[in-house]
Design a protein around this motif. Sequence first.
Motif, PDB file in Angstrom:
ATOM      1  N   ARG A 156       0.855  -1.040  -0.029  1.00 37.24           N
ATOM      2  CA  ARG A 156       0.090  -0.077  -0.072  1.00 37.24           C
ATOM      3  C   ARG A 156       0.937   1.285   0.064  1.00 37.24           C
ATOM      4  O   ARG A 156       2.181   1.196   0.455  1.00 37.24           O
ATOM      5  CB  ARG A 156      -0.729  -0.011   1.320  1.00 37.24           C
ATOM      6  CG  ARG A 156      -0.110   0.192   2.475  1.00 37.24           C
ATOM      7  CD  ARG A 156      -1.071  -0.094   3.589  1.00 37.24           C
ATOM      8  NE  ARG A 156      -1.950   0.661   3.859  1.00 37.24           N
ATOM      9  CZ  ARG A 156      -2.781   0.596   5.053  1.00 37.24           C
ATOM     10  NH1 ARG A 156      -2.745  -0.298   5.939  1.00 37.24           N
ATOM     11  NH2 ARG A 156      -3.750   1.508   5.093  1.00 37.24           N
ATOM     12  N   SER A 157       0.389   2.425  -0.601  1.00 38.97           N
ATOM     13  CA  SER A 157       1.027   3.707  -0.510  1.00 38.97           C
ATOM     14  C   SER A 157       1.000   4.315   1.080  1.00 38.97           C
ATOM     15  O   SER A 157      -0.058   4.174   1.688  1.00 38.97           O
ATOM     16  CB  SER A 157       0.538   4.565  -1.509  1.00 38.97           C
ATOM     17  OG  SER A 157       0.609   4.158  -2.790  1.00 38.97           O
ATOM     18  N   VAL A 158       2.153   4.684   1.273  1.00 40.66           N
ATOM     19  CA  VAL A 158       2.154   5.469   2.849  1.00 40.66           C
ATOM     20  C   VAL A 158       2.302   6.822   2.632  1.00 40.66           C
ATOM     21  O   VAL A 158       3.516   7.185   2.018  1.00 40.66           O
ATOM     22  CB  VAL A 158       3.221   4.795   3.536  1.00 40.66           C
ATOM     23  CG1 VAL A 158       3.289   5.341   5.165  1.00 40.66           C
ATOM     24  CG2 VAL A 158       2.975   3.134   3.681  1.00 40.66           C
ATOM     25  N   ARG A 159       1.328   7.613   3.049  1.00 37.27           N
ATOM     26  CA  ARG A 159       1.682   9.176   2.940  1.00 37.27           C
ATOM     27  C   ARG A 159       2.642   9.507   3.864  1.00 37.27           C
ATOM     28  O   ARG A 159       2.602   9.284   5.148  1.00 37.27           O
ATOM     29  CB  ARG A 159       0.372   9.960   3.275  1.00 37.27           C
ATOM     30  CG  ARG A 159       0.637  11.433   3.166  1.00 37.27           C
ATOM     31  CD  ARG A 159       0.983  11.812   2.056  1.00 37.27           C
ATOM     32  NE  ARG A 159       1.281  13.510   2.180  1.00 37.27           N
ATOM     33  CZ  ARG A 159       0.552  14.374   2.023  1.00 37.27           C
ATOM     34  NH1 ARG A 159      -0.803  14.241   2.055  1.00 37.27           N
ATOM     35  NH2 ARG A 159       0.866  15.723   2.384  1.00 37.27           N
ATOM     36  N   ILE A 160       3.833  10.217   3.526  1.00 40.02           N
ATOM     37  CA  ILE A 160       4.924  10.558   4.379  1.00 40.02           C
ATOM     38  C   ILE A 160       5.039  12.127   4.319  1.00 40.02           C
ATOM     39  O   ILE A 160       5.258  12.659   3.444  1.00 40.02           O
ATOM     40  CB  ILE A 160       6.408  10.119   4.023  1.00 40.02           C
ATOM     41  CG1 ILE A 160       6.289   8.388   4.418  1.00 40.02           C
ATOM     42  CG2 ILE A 160       7.362  10.601   5.045  1.00 40.02           C
ATOM     43  CD1 ILE A 160       7.528   7.824   4.077  1.00 40.02           C
ATOM     44  N   ASP A 161       4.885  12.851   5.523  1.00 32.45           N
ATOM     45  CA  ASP A 161       4.963  14.322   5.683  1.00 32.45           C
ATOM     46  C   ASP A 161       5.706  14.750   6.709  1.00 32.45           C
ATOM     47  O   ASP A 161       5.042  14.797   7.918  1.00 32.45           O
ATOM     48  CB  ASP A 161       3.563  14.923   5.598  1.00 32.45           C
ATOM     49  CG  ASP A 161       3.368  16.487   5.764  1.00 32.45           C
ATOM     50  OD1 ASP A 161       4.514  17.132   5.540  1.00 32.45           O
ATOM     51  OD2 ASP A 161       2.410  16.810   6.234  1.00 32.45           O
TER      52      ASP A 161
END
Length: 254
Positions: A107-112
């Motif tokens: 899955r895509s993981v949002r990194i901020d």
Amino acid sequence: DTLGLSQLYQIRGRVGRGTERANAYLFYPSAAALTHDAAQRLAALSDHTELGSGFRIAMRDLEIRGAGNLLGPEQSGHVAALGFELYMKLLDEAVAEMEGSSESELRSVRIDVQIDAWVPEEYVKYERAKIDIHRRVASAADVAELEDLRSELEDRFGPIPDPVDRLLGMQRAQVRLAMAGARDASFRQGKLTIGGLDLLPEAAKELRDRIPVAAWKSGAGTVTVPVEDEPQSRYEALVHVADALAAVTAGAGE
């Protein structure tokens, strides 16, 4: 010679509609008076005269003008909101869906976490190569693929500079976090928070053994770690926590 390539292409496309044959005449003072970019724009129009040339014209325009800050430390528009790597990943997924092929298993993981990670112009001078590197980093689905890419970059362009090292490291962290089942990672008010987790009690205990300052909230599904508000500290914390979560979560490993 004073118009952009896309403008010239649009003007040329406005003639010849219907049943009447028409021509577009583009005037310029003389070949000697043309700037290098203007000559390239006119040459692109001359090279691409067949129907359906829009995409090739757009790519040629990108080569002539450059990608600007899209691949630099400053970004703008919707790309800034997503991050270039996630943006490229979303594009890859959209293309895969249209082609009917399977999407990535992870899955895509949002990194901020406000970390500068890009390919500097002084390291890779060609925009097309820079875009390709960003695309390959964003599409890497395992750590081994990233290590192979690192070796290739060192062989082609020399020692890895810090921004590229962070770019590779952040994708490694994303892969590790995806393996752990995380949804996102963010830095706010001196804390790194990993969300969307579902840790078993033994995994949560092992995580605290590895990172004593880590706080696990089972109800919220988050792990929080205090971090100094400094880019390198945020980067190192992200990589460290991602590696630890991958190690303690079922199914972790290379």
